[in-house]
Design a protein around this motif. Structure first.
Motif, PDB file in Angstrom:
ATOM      1  N   THR A  11       0.823  -1.199   0.000  1.00 43.01           N
ATOM      2  CA  THR A  11       0.000   0.000   0.000  1.00 43.01           C
ATOM      3  C   THR A  11       0.861   1.255   0.000  1.00 43.01           C
ATOM      4  N   ASP A  12       0.340   2.300  -0.609  1.00 39.40           N
ATOM      5  CA  ASP A  12       1.127   3.512  -0.844  1.00 39.40           C
ATOM      6  C   ASP A  12       1.719   4.117   0.422  1.00 39.40           C
ATOM      7  N   SER A  13       0.977   4.056   1.504  1.00 46.37           N
ATOM      8  CA  SER A  13       1.415   4.745   2.719  1.00 46.37           C
ATOM      9  C   SER A  13       2.707   4.177   3.306  1.00 46.37           C
ATOM     10  N   VAL A  14       3.050   2.942   2.948  1.00 45.53           N
ATOM     11  CA  VAL A  14       4.272   2.323   3.504  1.00 45.53           C
ATOM     12  C   VAL A  14       5.165   1.733   2.428  1.00 45.53           C
ATOM     13  N   LYS A  15       4.875   1.956   1.180  1.00 41.30           N
ATOM     14  CA  LYS A  15       5.579   1.244   0.103  1.00 41.30           C
ATOM     15  C   LYS A  15       7.064   1.559   0.058  1.00 41.30           C
ATOM     16  N   ASP A  16       7.460   2.694   0.565  1.00 45.50           N
ATOM     17  CA  ASP A  16       8.886   3.039   0.573  1.00 45.50           C
ATOM     18  C   ASP A  16       9.627   2.426   1.750  1.00 45.50           C
ATOM     19  N   ARG A  17       8.883   1.800   2.670  1.00 46.13           N
ATOM     20  CA  ARG A  17       9.511   1.289   3.887  1.00 46.13           C
ATOM     21  C   ARG A  17       9.260  -0.198   4.120  1.00 46.13           C
ATOM     22  N   PHE A  18       8.210  -0.738   3.530  1.00 45.42           N
ATOM     23  CA  PHE A  18       7.839  -2.138   3.766  1.00 45.42           C
ATOM     24  C   PHE A  18       8.014  -2.953   2.491  1.00 45.42           C
ATOM     25  N   THR A  19       8.391  -4.201   2.662  1.00 44.19           N
ATOM     26  CA  THR A  19       8.536  -5.139   1.548  1.00 44.19           C
ATOM     27  C   THR A  19       7.922  -6.477   1.937  1.00 44.19           C
ATOM     28  N   ILE A  20       7.139  -7.043   1.048  1.00 39.81           N
ATOM     29  CA  ILE A  20       6.591  -8.379   1.269  1.00 39.81           C
ATOM     30  C   ILE A  20       7.343  -9.367   0.397  1.00 39.81           C
ATOM     31  N   SER A  21       7.586 -10.539   0.943  1.00 37.99           N
ATOM     32  CA  SER A  21       8.246 -11.600   0.177  1.00 37.99           C
ATOM     33  C   SER A  21       7.771 -12.944   0.711  1.00 37.99           C
ATOM     34  N   ARG A  22       8.118 -13.990   0.006  1.00 36.79           N
ATOM     35  CA  ARG A  22       7.729 -15.323   0.460  1.00 36.79           C
ATOM     36  C   ARG A  22       8.785 -16.332   0.041  1.00 36.79           C
ATOM     37  N   ASP A  23       8.838 -17.406   0.786  1.00 35.21           N
ATOM     38  CA  ASP A  23       9.706 -18.535   0.478  1.00 35.21           C
ATOM     39  C   ASP A  23       8.818 -19.763   0.482  1.00 35.21           C
ATOM     40  N   ASN A  24       8.440 -20.217  -0.691  1.00 36.12           N
ATOM     41  CA  ASN A  24       7.508 -21.342  -0.766  1.00 36.12           C
ATOM     42  C   ASN A  24       8.144 -22.649  -0.288  1.00 36.12           C
ATOM     43  N   ALA A  25       9.442 -22.732  -0.351  1.00 34.61           N
ATOM     44  CA  ALA A  25      10.115 -23.933   0.152  1.00 34.61           C
ATOM     45  C   ALA A  25      10.013 -24.022   1.675  1.00 34.61           C
ATOM     46  N   LYS A  26       9.874 -22.858   2.315  1.00 30.94           N
ATOM     47  CA  LYS A  26       9.771 -22.807   3.774  1.00 30.94           C
ATOM     48  C   LYS A  26       8.351 -22.533   4.246  1.00 30.94           C
ATOM     49  N   ASN A  27       7.421 -22.445   3.297  1.00 31.91           N
ATOM     50  CA  ASN A  27       6.012 -22.174   3.639  1.00 31.91           C
ATOM     51  C   ASN A  27       5.877 -20.922   4.504  1.00 31.91           C
ATOM     52  N   THR A  28       6.601 -19.894   4.133  1.00 31.55           N
ATOM     53  CA  THR A  28       6.638 -18.687   4.958  1.00 31.55           C
ATOM     54  C   THR A  28       6.530 -17.437   4.092  1.00 31.55           C
ATOM     55  N   VAL A  29       5.787 -16.471   4.602  1.00 29.58           N
ATOM     56  CA  VAL A  29       5.712 -15.150   3.994  1.00 29.58           C
ATOM     57  C   VAL A  29       6.272 -14.151   5.003  1.00 29.58           C
ATOM     58  N   TYR A  30       6.911 -13.128   4.484  1.00 30.44           N
ATOM     59  CA  TYR A  30       7.589 -12.152   5.333  1.00 30.44           C
ATOM     60  C   TYR A  30       7.081 -10.738   5.054  1.00 30.44           C
ATOM     61  N   GLN A  48       9.030  -7.243   5.661  1.00 28.08           N
ATOM     62  CA  GLN A  48      10.192  -6.502   6.127  1.00 28.08           C
ATOM     63  C   GLN A  48       9.789  -5.036   6.298  1.00 28.08           C
ATOM     64  N   MET A  49       9.974  -4.532   7.492  1.00 25.70           N
ATOM     65  CA  MET A  49       9.569  -3.159   7.801  1.00 25.70           C
ATOM     66  C   MET A  49      10.795  -2.370   8.251  1.00 25.70           C
ATOM     67  N   SER A  50      11.002  -1.231   7.647  1.00 22.84           N
ATOM     68  CA  SER A  50      12.135  -0.399   8.015  1.00 22.84           C
ATOM     69  C   SER A  50      11.663   1.017   8.317  1.00 22.84           C
ATOM     70  N   SER A  51      12.547   1.791   8.914  1.00 19.06           N
ATOM     71  CA  SER A  51      12.227   3.183   9.280  1.00 19.06           C
ATOM     72  C   SER A  51      10.873   3.278   9.958  1.00 19.06           C
ATOM     73  N   LEU A  52      10.676   2.430  10.933  1.00 19.53           N
ATOM     74  CA  LEU A  52       9.371   2.351  11.586  1.00 19.53           C
ATOM     75  C   LEU A  52       9.014   3.652  12.296  1.00 19.53           C
ATOM     76  N   LYS A  53       7.728   3.942  12.288  1.00 21.36           N
ATOM     77  CA  LYS A  53       7.196   5.152  12.891  1.00 21.36           C
ATOM     78  C   LYS A  53       6.168   4.778  13.958  1.00 21.36           C
ATOM     79  N   PRO A  54       5.918   5.666  14.878  1.00 18.97           N
ATOM     80  CA  PRO A  54       4.900   5.367  15.902  1.00 18.97           C
ATOM     81  C   PRO A  54       3.543   5.013  15.294  1.00 18.97           C
ATOM     82  N   GLU A  55       3.224   5.601  14.159  1.00 19.17           N
ATOM     83  CA  GLU A  55       1.936   5.306  13.522  1.00 19.17           C
ATOM     84  C   GLU A  55       1.880   3.925  12.902  1.00 19.17           C
ATOM     85  N   ASP A  56       2.997   3.206  12.888  1.00 21.20           N
ATOM     86  CA  ASP A  56       2.997   1.820  12.439  1.00 21.20           C
ATOM     87  C   ASP A  56       2.587   0.871  13.560  1.00 21.20           C
TER      88      ASP A  56
END
Length: 123
Positions: A60-79, A81-89
């Motif tokens: 979503t636009d409000s966090v696209k410069d700071r958050f990244t979604i990824s997945r590893d299907n071999a590990k059955n896991t989605v991630y 990644q959040m950076s430059s976190l703010k209190p509003e997060d």
């Protein structure tokens, strides 16, 4: 599909966190995955989505410069990644699985939900 989110915690503004969501049950790689968050007293809102194959993702636009979604299907896991976190997060973050293998921002398209993991960002 059973989902277990983890990785939340209390951090300072500007810190980073990586949330994980481990899936069990039916074939993880068949499901589109998403992250939502719910701040205290607010409705649950879409954050990010990734296709079943992992070839496409949307944040979503409000966090696209700071958050990244990824997945590893071999590990059955989605991630998330959040950076430059703010209190509003600050929120409870939920992972979710959709039978649609594509990107979807619509909460009702997700059939399975994890229990949520709390992220608290202090200033």
């Amino acid at each position: 599909v059973q989902l277990q989110a983890s990785g939340g915690g209390r951090v300072q503004a500007g810190d980073s966190l990586r949330l994980s969501c481990a899936a069990s049950g039916r074939a993880f790689s068949d499901y589109g995955m998403g992250w939502f968050r719910q701040a205290p007293g607010k409705e649950r809102k879409f954050v990010a989505s990734i296709t079943a194959s992992g070839s496409g993702a949307y944040v979503t636009d409000s966090v696209k410069d700071r958050f990244t979604i990824s997945r590893d299907n071999a590990k059955n896991t989605v991630y998330l990644q959040m950076s430059s976190l703010k209190p509003e997060d600050t929120a409870v973050y939920y992972c979710a699985a959709s039978r649609w293998p594509v990107i979807t921002t619509v909460r009702e398209n997700y059939e399975y939900w994890g229990q949520g993991t709390l992220v608290t960002v202090s200033s």
